[in-house]
Design a protein around this motif. Structure first.
Motif, mmCIF file in Angstrom:
data_model
loop_
_atom_site.group_PDB
_atom_site.id
_atom_site.type_symbol
_atom_site.label_atom_id
_atom_site.label_comp_id
_atom_site.label_asym_id
_atom_site.label_seq_id
_atom_site.Cartn_x
_atom_site.Cartn_y
_atom_site.Cartn_z
ATOM 1 N N HIS A 233 0.815 -1.207 0.000
ATOM 2 C CA HIS A 233 0.000 0.000 0.000
ATOM 3 C C HIS A 233 0.851 1.261 0.000
ATOM 4 N N ILE A 234 0.213 2.323 -0.484
ATOM 5 C CA ILE A 234 0.838 3.643 -0.573
ATOM 6 C C ILE A 234 0.094 4.556 0.375
ATOM 7 N N ALA A 235 0.823 5.162 1.313
ATOM 8 C CA ALA A 235 0.236 6.095 2.269
ATOM 9 C C ALA A 235 0.458 7.520 1.780
ATOM 10 N N LEU A 236 -0.607 8.303 1.759
ATOM 11 C CA LEU A 236 -0.587 9.664 1.226
ATOM 12 C C LEU A 236 -0.846 10.654 2.350
ATOM 13 N N ALA A 237 0.016 11.658 2.456
ATOM 14 C CA ALA A 237 -0.087 12.634 3.542
ATOM 15 C C ALA A 237 -1.031 13.765 3.183
ATOM 16 N N THR A 238 -1.862 14.142 4.141
ATOM 17 C CA THR A 238 -2.770 15.274 3.991
ATOM 18 C C THR A 238 -2.795 16.063 5.292
ATOM 19 N N ASP A 239 -3.205 17.308 5.210
ATOM 20 C CA ASP A 239 -3.350 18.138 6.412
ATOM 21 C C ASP A 239 -4.771 18.113 6.959
ATOM 22 N N ASP A 240 -5.692 17.490 6.229
ATOM 23 C CA ASP A 240 -7.098 17.432 6.665
ATOM 24 C C ASP A 240 -7.663 16.077 6.264
ATOM 25 N N ILE A 241 -7.453 15.093 7.117
ATOM 26 C CA ILE A 241 -7.868 13.741 6.755
ATOM 27 C C ILE A 241 -9.384 13.612 6.734
ATOM 28 N N VAL A 242 -10.078 14.364 7.576
ATOM 29 C CA VAL A 242 -11.540 14.293 7.570
ATOM 30 C C VAL A 242 -12.074 14.773 6.234
ATOM 31 N N GLY A 243 -11.567 15.915 5.759
ATOM 32 C CA GLY A 243 -12.009 16.417 4.466
ATOM 33 C C GLY A 243 -11.615 15.489 3.330
ATOM 34 N N ALA A 244 -10.417 14.939 3.404
ATOM 35 C CA ALA A 244 -9.971 14.027 2.354
ATOM 36 C C ALA A 244 -10.813 12.765 2.339
ATOM 37 N N ALA A 245 -11.154 12.239 3.523
ATOM 38 C CA ALA A 245 -11.974 11.036 3.589
ATOM 39 C C ALA A 245 -13.379 11.304 3.061
ATOM 40 N N ARG A 246 -13.932 12.473 3.391
ATOM 41 C CA ARG A 246 -15.275 12.804 2.881
ATOM 42 C C ARG A 246 -15.243 12.895 1.354
ATOM 43 N N ARG A 247 -14.176 13.456 0.805
ATOM 44 C CA ARG A 247 -14.076 13.566 -0.651
ATOM 45 C C ARG A 247 -14.058 12.179 -1.298
ATOM 46 N N VAL A 248 -13.306 11.249 -0.704
ATOM 47 C CA VAL A 248 -13.257 9.889 -1.244
ATOM 48 C C VAL A 248 -14.636 9.259 -1.201
ATOM 49 N N ARG A 249 -15.307 9.393 -0.063
ATOM 50 C CA ARG A 249 -16.621 8.769 0.079
ATOM 51 C C ARG A 249 -17.645 9.393 -0.857
ATOM 52 N N GLU A 250 -17.602 10.721 -0.995
ATOM 53 C CA GLU A 250 -18.544 11.401 -1.879
ATOM 54 C C GLU A 250 -18.317 11.031 -3.333
ATOM 55 N N HIS A 251 -17.116 10.643 -3.672
ATOM 56 C CA HIS A 251 -16.814 10.260 -5.037
ATOM 57 C C HIS A 251 -17.336 8.862 -5.355
#
Length: 608
Positions: free
Chosen positions: A504-522
Motif C-alpha cells: 500500500h501507498i500512504a498519502l499525507a494530507t493536512d485534513d484527513i476528515v475532508g480528504a476522507a469525505r471527498r473519497v466517500r462522496e466520489h
C-alpha cells in the motif's frame, strides 16, 4: 579480506551450495561435516569442484567432545581424529574446528584439556593440519573465548590456535576488547553471525535464530575491528544456523550473505564502499496492471489528476501536490508480465537522491541486481536495482541537481490537480507520499531489511509482531534520517495466507476528515472499521465526542505518542494494492502500529 561461508548456512545439497557460494562471489568455504556425509561426491570430487569454482576450503568442521576426558575416551577420540585427518587430506583442507566439549565425561581441568589438545595438535601437524579450538557458549566447562585462549596458550603448540565466533562471544555478553590480548597469529579463524536479541536457551537461540551481520541485534563491527587489530589475517567467515535460510533458495541467500559481509567490512573500517547518497523523498510509485481502470477511479477520488503520459511507453502520470503515481499497462519503467497477470501491483519506486550516479554505484557494489531498462534515445538515463522482493528502485534526481529528470520522458495531457503548496490550496489535498508498505516473501524479511538499510541508506527501526486473524505479521520500518522516505516491510503469517503480498501507498494530507469525505462522496469506499474499535478508543483517549463520532463515521483510526497524533484511513483493496490517507501532527514518527490488528481484521472481513 577473504570472505568465506559455512555450507550449513545454505539450503540444498552440497554441490548446489558450492555453486551458489562461488556465484555470489565468495573466496572460500567451510565444509560442514554433515554436508559432506550426505553428498554423493567423494572428498576428492569436492576438492576438485571447489578448485573449479575458485573456492578455497578454509575449514572443516566440527570435531566435538575431545578434550579433558579419561584415558580410554581419549584413545577413542584420537582414533576418531585420525580418521578425520585422512578425510581432510583428501579434501585438501588444513584447518579443523574443535568445539569445547559438552560431553558428560569431560572434567573441569584446564591442564588436562591443554595436554590433550597439545597431543591432538601434534597428531594433526603430522598431516599438515592445524587445530582451531572454539569455546561453545554452552560448553560444559569452557564457554568463553578468553577461557579457550588460556587453554590454547597453556598447550603452547604451533599447530594449535583459537577460533573466535561472534555468536558465542556476544550471546554471553563477553567483552570483545579482550581479543587484543590474543596474538594475531594464534587466532586461526573468525566466524561471524548476528542474531536477534532474545531471552531463551542459548543452544536453541544458536541453532535456529542466527542471521547474517546487520540483520540482528549484535554489534559485530567492534569485534571484527578488534580481531583485525590483534593481527588476524584469515578470512571473514559466516556460520549461520537459521531455519528460514535452510528453506530458502541457496543462490539468493548466498548473495545476501556476501552483502552482509561487505557492509560489515565498511562499518568496521576495513574497506570503503561508495558512500550512500541518502534519499530525500519519493519521486514516484508505479502501479502495474493489464487493466488500470479501477485504479484510475480510486486516484480520482483521492484528488489525483492524469497530467501526462510517457512519450512512447504505456505509462500514465497522475499527480497531486508532490505525490506522483505511475500507471503502467506494459512492462514499461518497471514491473513484469507476472505482476500484470496478478492484477494491480506496486512494481517500482522512484527515490529522489542528490547523487543518482553514486547511489547506483553503491547499489551495484552491494550486489543489487541492475534492472535492464528499455530506453529511448531521449529518455532520462535512470538507473534502477531490484530489491529482494522484486520491487524496482529507481534513483531520480532532486530539484537541486543537474541530473536529467525522469519527468522529461512525459508529455502533458492535462493540468496538475495541485501545483505545489501555494496559497488557496485546499487543506484536504494530498501533499506527498508519506510512506510505502511492501509485504515481503516469507523467507526474505531479514534480507529486505539489510537491503534497504545498506543499499538505500535508510535507518531501520526495531521489528514488531502485529496480530492478524491468521497469525502474526512481522513488521519493520526503515526511513531516511529526516523522514523524507519511509518504507514499511511486512511479512505475512504464512506463505499462502490470504493477502500475503498486499502493498500500500500512504498519502499525507493536512485534513484527513475532508480528504476522507471527498473519497466517500466520489463513490469510492473506505475500509469500514467496527464500532467496537471506537468504544475502546473512547476508553483509552479522552477525545471530543463529536470528533470521535466523525472518526467512526468515516472509518478513521487514531493513535498518539508523546510527540504528536496520527490519524489514518484506508481505501478498499484493488488487486494487491490499497491506499492509506494519513495526517501527522506534532512530531509523530510512527505508523499507527497500535491499530494494525484492527485494520488487518477489517481487511480480511471486507475481502470475504
Amino acid at each position: 579480506m577473504r570472505k568465506s561461508i559455512a555450507t550449513v548456512s545454505l539450503s540444498g545439497p552440497l554441490s548446489e551450495k558450492l555453486t551458489a557460494i562461488a556465484t555470489a562471489g565468495f573466496d572460500g568455504v567451510e565444509i560442514f561435516e554433515n554436508d559432506l556425509l550426505g553428498a554423493p561426491l567423494s572428498p576428492e570430487d569436492v576438492r576438485l569442484r571447489c578448485a573449479d569454482l575458485g573456492l578455497g576450503i578454509d575449514l572443516y568442521q566440527p570435531f566435538r567432545d575431545f578434550e579433558a576426558v579419561p584415558a580410554d575416551v581419549l584413545a577413542r577420540n584420537l582414533r576418531r581424529a585420525e580418521r578425520k585427518f585422512a578425510v581432510m587430506e583428501r579434501l585438501g583442507a588444513d584447518l579443523l574446528l574443535v568445539c569445547s566439549s559438552v560431553a558428560p565425561e569431560s572434567v573441569d581441568d584446564d591442564a588436562l584439556a591443554a595436554e590433550q589438545l597439545r597431543l591432538l595438535a601434534d597428531r594433526a601437524a603430522a598431516h599438515g593440519i592445524r587445530i582451531a579450538y572454539e569455546a561453545l557458549a554452552w560448553g560444559r566447562h569452557v564457554s568463553t573465548y578468553d577461557h579457550a585462549w588460556r587453554i590454547v596458550e597453556q598447550a603452547d603448540h604451533p599447530a594449535l590456535g583459537t577460533c573466535l565466533d561472534s555468536f558465542h562471544i556476544l550471546s554471553r555478553g563477553s567483552d570483545p576488547k579482550g581479543i587484543a590480548d590474543i596474538p594475531g597469529e594464534k587466532i586461526f579463524f573468525l566466524q561471524l553471525a548476528d542474531a536477534p536479541l532474545m531471552a531463551m536457551d542459548v543452544l536453541q537461540w544458536s541453532r535456529h535464530y542466527r542471521c547474517f551481520p546487520g540483520q540482528g541485534g549484535f554489534d559485530l563491527a567492534p569485534l571484527v575491528a578488534a580481531t583485525v587489530r590483534a593481527g588476524y589475517q584469515g578470512p571473514l567467515s559466516l556460520e549461520v544456523f537459521n531455519d528460514v535460510f535452510r528453506q530458502a533458495g541457496a543462490a539468493s541467500t548466498a548473495v545476501d550473505a556476501l552483502r552482509s559481509l561487505l557492509l560489515l567490512e565498511e562499518s568496521a573500517g576495513l574497506s570503503a564502499l561508495p558512500v550512500a547518497a541518502a534519499p530525500s523523498g519519493f519521486a514516484f510509485a508505479e502501479l502495474t496492471a493489464a487493466d488500470t481502470e479501477p485504479l484510475r477511479g480510486v486516484l480520482e477520488s483521492l484528488g489525483f489528476a492524469h497530467t501526462a503520459r510517457h512519450t512512447w511507453k504505456p505509462v500514465e502520470l497522475w499527480e497531486q501536490g508532490d505525490a506522483r503515481i505511475l500507471l503502467n499497462t506494459g512492462v514499461g519503467v518497471g514491473g513484469s508480465a507476472g505482476d500484470r497477470r496478478q492484477g494491480p501491483a506496486l512494481t517500482a519506486v522512484g527515490v529522489e537522491t542528490p547523487d543518482p550516479d553514486r547511489s547506483a554505484r553503491r547499489a551495484e557494489a552491494l550486489l543489487a541486481p541492475v534492472v535492464p531498462r528499455r530506453r529511448g534515445p531521449r529518455d532520462a538515463p535512470l538507473d534502477a536495482v531490484a530489491a529482494p522482493d522484486g520491487t524496482e528502485f529507481f534513483f531520480c534526481r532532486t530539484e537541486q541537481t543537474d541530473h536529467p529528470s525522469w519527468t522529461g520522458d512525459f508529455t502533458g495531457v492535462g493540468p496538475r490537480a495541485l501545483l505545489g503548496e501555494g496559497a488557496g490550496e485546499p487543506a484536504n489535498a494530498v501533499r506527498r507520499i508519506d510512506h510505502i508498505a511492501l509485504t515481503q516473501p516469507w523467507h526474505q524479511f531479514d534480507e529486505a531489511s539489510l537491503f534497504h538499510r545498506g543499499v538505500l541508506g535508510l535507518e531501520a527501526d526495531d521489528s514488531h509482531d502485529l496480530a492478524d486473524p491468521y497469525g502474526l505479521v512481522r513488521s519493520r520500518a526503515v526511513a531516511s534520517h529526516d523522514g523524507g522516505v519511509r518504507m514499511v516491510l511486512n511479512i505475512a503469517p504464512a506463505p499462502d495466507a490470504e493477502g500475503s503480498r498486499l502493498q500500500h501507498i500512504a498519502l499525507a494530507t493536512d485534513d484527513i476528515v475532508g480528504a476522507a469525505r471527498r473519497v466517500r462522496e466520489h463513490g469510492t469506499g473506505l475500509l469500514p472499521i467496527p464500532a467496537n474499535y471506537y468504544d475502546d478508543l473512547d476508553a483509552r483517549h479522552e477525545l471530543d465526542a463529536q470528533h470521535l463520532a466523525t472518526l467512526a463515521e468515516l472509518g478513521i483510526l487514531y493513535d498518539r505518542d508523546e510527540r504528536g497524533e496520527f490519524l489514518h484511513c484506508y481505501t478498499a483493496t484493488v488487486g494487491r494494492v490499497f491506499f492509506e490517507l494519513v495526517q501527522r501532527t506534532g512530531g509523530y514518527r510512527g505508523y499507527g502500529a497500535q491499530n494494525a490488528a484492527v485494520r488487518l481484521a477489517a481487511q480480511h472481513l471486507h475481502q470475504h
